[in-house]
Structures are given as structure tokens and as C-alpha cells.
Scaffold this motif. Structure first.
Motif: not given
Length: 604
Positions: A71, A77, A109, A112
Motif C-alpha cells: 500500500t 488503508t 484499499a 484489503e
């Protein structure tokens, strides 16, 4: 008879719109002797990071989620995953790994949340790595941008008016930086009257993300092409025409804010002094001789206004006399080297005695994104201030021990010594050890900084292309390419040059080969690197880099962001070079051989 549905009053897929205006535009065009009106188009393009999106998610028995993520911002995130999963942020730990490229495409994100859900459902760790095809089909590319631009000038070269409209195609969900294009269109070159309208529209395509100076390459493709066209129409030197109208520090931007200190004038002047620019007439004269095609030279200016974000850093003196720097900053382009240099200089220690640690969201101080050309500018400032704080604490401890005034002390070769009396001193290691001894009355040295920022540092680059065009096939051969960029203060010159060259390659890809092609149903037709054409080293000449240093008043040691400006100028520079070589003006990128060949055929 069946009645036909009436059209809506406005397009229903407009997600946001804005307008910036100043002065009497109609009067400005009425006073103009030359009016140039063009429409510029740049398709969706992909960031092309080497490492795809990758994440590993694991839940523990207490309901705590750990994410190992590629990231550009671990705290960002964490916040986005918490929002999607409706859980508290302190139940999520994001461990950032060294990121194999992002260029804005790894700010959001993307993978994720779903990976975390899969891990929770299966009660097992889950790793999700996107394939290259998935990246192209379902990643978050840069938007398609369409700019309609009309500009006017008097015969003596005085600008009179600008009217523009920017349409940004953002895919399925809103997320474009809408006003930045309007600011660049109407503010880099100072038009006395302008009106610029911006629209973000939604379509059945993947949602977009940032790509290294979002919308700036597309915007400067339009405005710098337009400035070149007007200079040619007026019979004026293209560089002198630009410099005459280029903004200066204190000039108003379209949003009412003043331009901050920048090196736009300096980089353009430096490029105009380059031998390749001065010898452009000789190069053009070689057209059609000795087997050559049509020869041309073009240049363009481009820039970015880096973002600002509060951040934090700590600097600790270890018992061995070394420094430990802790941030949450993801090292995405070797920025940790620059941070180590800053800490070493601010504290007074050799760089090989400085270690940079990127902490996770449980241990690191709050740190912003590795994006927006702001890492060195913001995190570097935090590291500098924390190192200065640690230095102050070190000197205070040494002053008490040596019964000396703090202002008489300095740090040399791992020791605190009395200025002019090098034999009288104490080692940094001894100070560090005393801060870690049982029953010691000496506090540990821990420098802390958590600044917020108010002053931006615009950054500019100018680029020059010397090309040859095959008059039959339209193929462009790039013979030379030069990048001149203002770095403020080049903390790590080798790293700065790498950013300049890497950004230039991406800019040249936008200019010459890259386009995500969709059918009428929104399906990507070129979802592989065999069909989505990125430039390689085999396609490119040596890229010459020239660093200009116009210090940023608020940057650490005068540094300013360098990551985004080099991706901006090439589309305009190549379009100007093709025009110089062939006499045709292309306003749609990429400038493919097919487009050039068809334009040449139409002009015959």
C-alpha cells in the motif's frame, strides 16, 4: 402513437461539476487577433506498477485483524478497511511492506476489505495477489480526459481570454480531482479573462485512481499545445511567448490563492539554453536527407502542486551512539535514503549511523500517504525536526555533564565536544547508554515531531524531444530526450534523477503508445501487456537529466517534491515535435503511427 421519452435536463451521469472564472471572456475574445480552438483527448491509461496489488489478511482469536499490504499509506488503508467492515480502527493493524511501485494506484484499499472478509469466513489466513490481467481489467487506472480549449491573443502576443471545458471520465464511482485541471489551464499562463468548467462523469468502466500528478499530463497536453499553436500563429518565439505569460510567485491562481515560490521560469530558461533546442533548425533541415524521415524538435512545460498532510516522526539515540528513526512512511521509491540523509544532517552524525524503520499502524507515529510529491517535503520535515529535537536533548545532557554552555557544544565524529577544545568531550554512546541504565538519572534521548503544514511548494519540469517521423508509416523515432526539473534542494541527487527518468518514461508512454481500449459494453479489449503497449528500454534513448535548485522556503533544507512533475510535459512536447516535423497538429493521445500516417495522408 407512442411518445418518445424526453431527454433529461442535464446528463444524469455527472457526479460533480465546478467552474472557475475571472474577467470578461467575451470582451477578451472580441479584442483578440488570433483565436485558437481545439479539443484534446487522452484515454484511460494504467499506472503500470511492477508489483501487482497484494495483501495477506489474518484474524486472531481476539477479533484483531492484521493486514500485510502493498500500500501507499498504511493509516489510510486502516481507515478505509474499518469503514467498509464497520469495525474500530484499533482492531486493525496494517503492516506495510516495501511497495513495488504504486504511482497513485495503491492509495485506495482495493483488495484489503475482500481479503479480510475471506479470512474471517474461512477462519484462515488469506493471501490475495492480482494477476496482470486482473490489474488491467479491475484495477484503478487514470481517467479519460477530454478538454475543449479556446484561447485568444493580440497580434503583439498579449493574451486576452481563455474558455475551457474539462470532462473527466471516472468509471463507476466518483473520485476525480476535478478543480486541479481548471487551475492549471487558467493559472500557469496568466490569462486576464477566463472561464473553465469541469465535469466528472460516470460510466460502466473500472473506477479510476490517481496516477502521478492526476490530470496534469492531460491538462498540460492541452494548454502547452495551445501556447505553441498561438506562438506559431503570431510568428513569435515559442519559449519567449511562454516566458512572457508564465506565472510568477505571488501571481493569482484561478482559485484565488497566490502562486508560491517555484522554479517554472528557471527550468524553461535552462531547457531553452540546451544545445538540442538551439540547433533545432539544423536538425529540421536534415529532413529527407541521407535516408532520414521528417525531423522535428519540441518542448513543453509541466508541473504539479504537491499535497500537504500532517505527519509524525521520532528519532531515538541508541546505546551504541546510533540513531533510530521511526515513521509510518511507506518506502516506495527509496525515500528512506533521503530521510536518513536528513536525519544525519540535522543531528550531526554520519548517515551510516542512522537507521530508518517503517512501523506498522500500531507502533508508528501517524504518517500520511506516500503520494502527492510530498514524502520528503512533509515526512522529511518531521524527521528533520525530530532529529533537531534529539540533538537539543543530547547537547543539554552533555552540557550538564561537562559543565559547559550548550551554545559552545557541537557534535563531531560521534562525540559531543566543546567548540575549539576537541579533547574535552563525551561520546554519543555514553549518553545513549545512560538513558538505558537501571537507576540512571539521565533521560533517554527521544526526539519527537508531529508537524502540520500550510505552505505548498509547486514543482515544475520542462522536457525536450528530438524526433524523426517516417512520412510513409507515421512511425516516430525518439532520438533525444531531455528533462530539466526544479528539485528545490536535491537531498539525494541519484534518487531525484531516477524519479525524473522514470516519470519521463511514463509520460512518453502516455504520449506515444498507451491506451486502454473498451468496447461499447465497457469491456477492456487489450487486457495484457502484449496488447497494452508500455515502452521498454529498447524503445528509448538515453534520457538526459538536469537538476535545477530553487529552494522551497518551507521544505527540509529547501527540498520540494520531485515524483510527479516529470510525468507531465511529454505528451505536449511530443505533439509539438511532431508538428515541427510534419506540420500537422495532433490533439488526441497516444500519437500512434496510424494517427500520424492518416493525418499526413489527409494533409497531402
Amino acid at each position: 402513437a407512442r411518445s418518445e421519452p424526453t431527454a433529461p435536463a442535464k446528463a444524469v451521469n455527472i457526479a460533480q461539476q465546478a467552474k472557475l472564472a475571472r474577467g470578461d471572456v467575451a470582451r477578451g475574445f472580441a479584442e483578440a487577433d488570433v483565436v485558437v480552438e481545439k479539443t484534446y483527448r487522452v484515454p484511460m491509461v494504467h499506472q503500470g506498477y511492477l508489483e501487482p496489488h497484494a495483501v495477506l489478511a489474518q484474524w486472531d482469536a481476539n477479533g484483531q485483524l492484521t493486514l500485510y499490504s502493498s500500500t501507499q499509506g498504511s493509516f489510510n488503508t486502516r481507515s478505509e478497511v474499518a469503514d467498509v467492515l464497520h469495525i474500530e480502527e484499533n482492531r486493525i493493524k496494517v503492516i506495510p511492506v516495501e511497495c513495488g511501485g504504486g504511482f497513485g494506484g495503491k492509495i485506495r484499499a482495493l483488495c484489503e476489505p475482500i481479503t479480510a472478509v475471506l479470512a474471517r469466513v474461512t477462519k484462515r489466513p488469506v493471501r490475495y495477489v492480482m494477476t496482470r490481467r486482473e490489474e488491467l481489467e479491475a484495477g484503478m487506472p487514470a481517467p479519460q480526459v477530454i478538454i475543449r480549449l479556446k484561447t485568444g491573443a493580440k497580434r503583439d502576443g498579449t493574451l486576452t481570454a481563455l474558455d475551457g471545458e474539462t470532462v473527466i471520465e471516472s468509471g463507476a464511482f466518483s473520485g476525480a480531482v476535478l478543480t486541479m485541471s481548471a487551475v492549471f489551464l487558467s493559472s500557469v499562463y496568466q490569462f486576464p479573462a477566463f472561464e473553465v468548467r469541469g465535469f466528472e462523469v460516470l460510466t460502466h468502466k473500472p473506477s479510476i485512481a490517481a496516477y502521478r500528478a492526476p490530470t496534469a499530463p492531460q491538462t498540460f497536453f492541452a494548454i502547452d499545445s495551445q501556447m505553441e499553436l498561438m506562438a506559431r500563429e503570431l510568428g513569435l518565439d515559442a519559449v519567449e511567448f511562454r516566458l512572457r505569460h508564465l506565472m510568477k510567485e505571488g501571481d493569482p491562481m484561478a482559485n484565488g490563492q497566490p502562486w508560491q515560490s517555484n522554479g517554472a521560469t528557471q527550468v524553461l530558461q535552462r531547457l531553452a539554453e540546451h544545445p538540442l533546442w538551439k540547433s533545432r533548425a539544423e536538425w529540421k533541415a536534415k529532413s529527407g536527407k541521407d535516408g532520414r524521415g521528417l525531423c522535428g524538435t519540441g518542448l513543453a512545460l509541466g508541473g504539479w502542486i504537491p499535497g500537504l498532510q500532517p505527519t509524525g516522526a521520532t528519532v531515538r539515540l541508541n546505546p551504541d551512539g546510533s540513531l533510530q528513526v521511526l515513521t509510518g512512511q511507506v518506502d516506495i521509491a527509496g525515500t528512506n535514503i533521503a530521510l536518513a540523509q536528513i536525519a544525519a544532517s540535522a543531528y550531526g552524525l554520519d548517515i551510516d549511523r542512522v537507521k530508518i524503520t517503517t512501523g506498522d499502524t500500531d507502533t508508528a507515529p501517524m504518517t500520511g500517504l506516500s503520494a502527492g510529491s510530498k514524502t520528503v517535503y512533509t515526512v522529511g520535515t518531521a524527521v528533520m525536526q525530530a532529529a533537531q529535537d534529539a540533538r537539543r536533548q543530547t547537547l543539554e545532557i552533555a552540557a550538564k555533564e561537562m559543565e559547559a554552555a550548550i551554545e559552545d557544544l557541537e557534535i563531531e565524529d560521534g562525540r559531543v565536544v566543546v567548540r575549539g577544545v576537541p579533547d574535552k568531550g563525551v561520546t554519543l554512546a555514553s549518553i545513549g547508554k545512560k538513558g538505558n541504565l537501571y537507576m540512571s538519572k539521565v533521560p533517554p534521548v527521544l526526539g519527537v515531531a508531529h508537524p502540520a503544514f500550510a505552505q505548498q511548494a509547486p514543482a515544475f519540469a520542462a522536457q525536450l524531444a528530438r524526433i524523426e517521423v517516417d512520412p510513409d508509416t507515421g512511425e516516430v523515432s525518439l532520438h533525444d530526450f531531455v528533462v530539466v526539473q526544479d528539485a528545490g534542494r536535491a537531498i539525494n541527487p541519484l534518487g531525484v534523477e531516477g524519479q525524473m527518468q522514470g516519470g519521463a518514461v511514463q509520460s512518453l508512454g502516455i504520449a506515444l503508445t498507451e491506451a486502454m481500449m473498451y468496447d461499447d459494453s465497457g469491456r477492456l479489449m487489450n487486457p495484457s501487456l502484449l496488447d497494452y503497449r508500455k515502452l521498454t528500454a529498447a524503445d528509448l534513448p538515453n534520457i538526459e537529466t538536469i537538476i535545477v535548485e530553487v529552494p522551497a522556503p518551507a521544505g527540509p533544507f529547501g527540498a520540494r517534491g520531485v515524483g510527479e512533475p516529470p510525468i507531465v510535459p511529454a505528451p505536449a512536447a511530443l505533439a509539438n515535435a511532431v508538428h515541427d516535423a510534419t506540420g500537422i497538429r495532433l490533439t488526441e493521445a497516444p500519437l500512434t503511427s496510424e494517427r500520424i500516417a492518416l493525418a499526413l495522408a489527409a494533409a497531402r
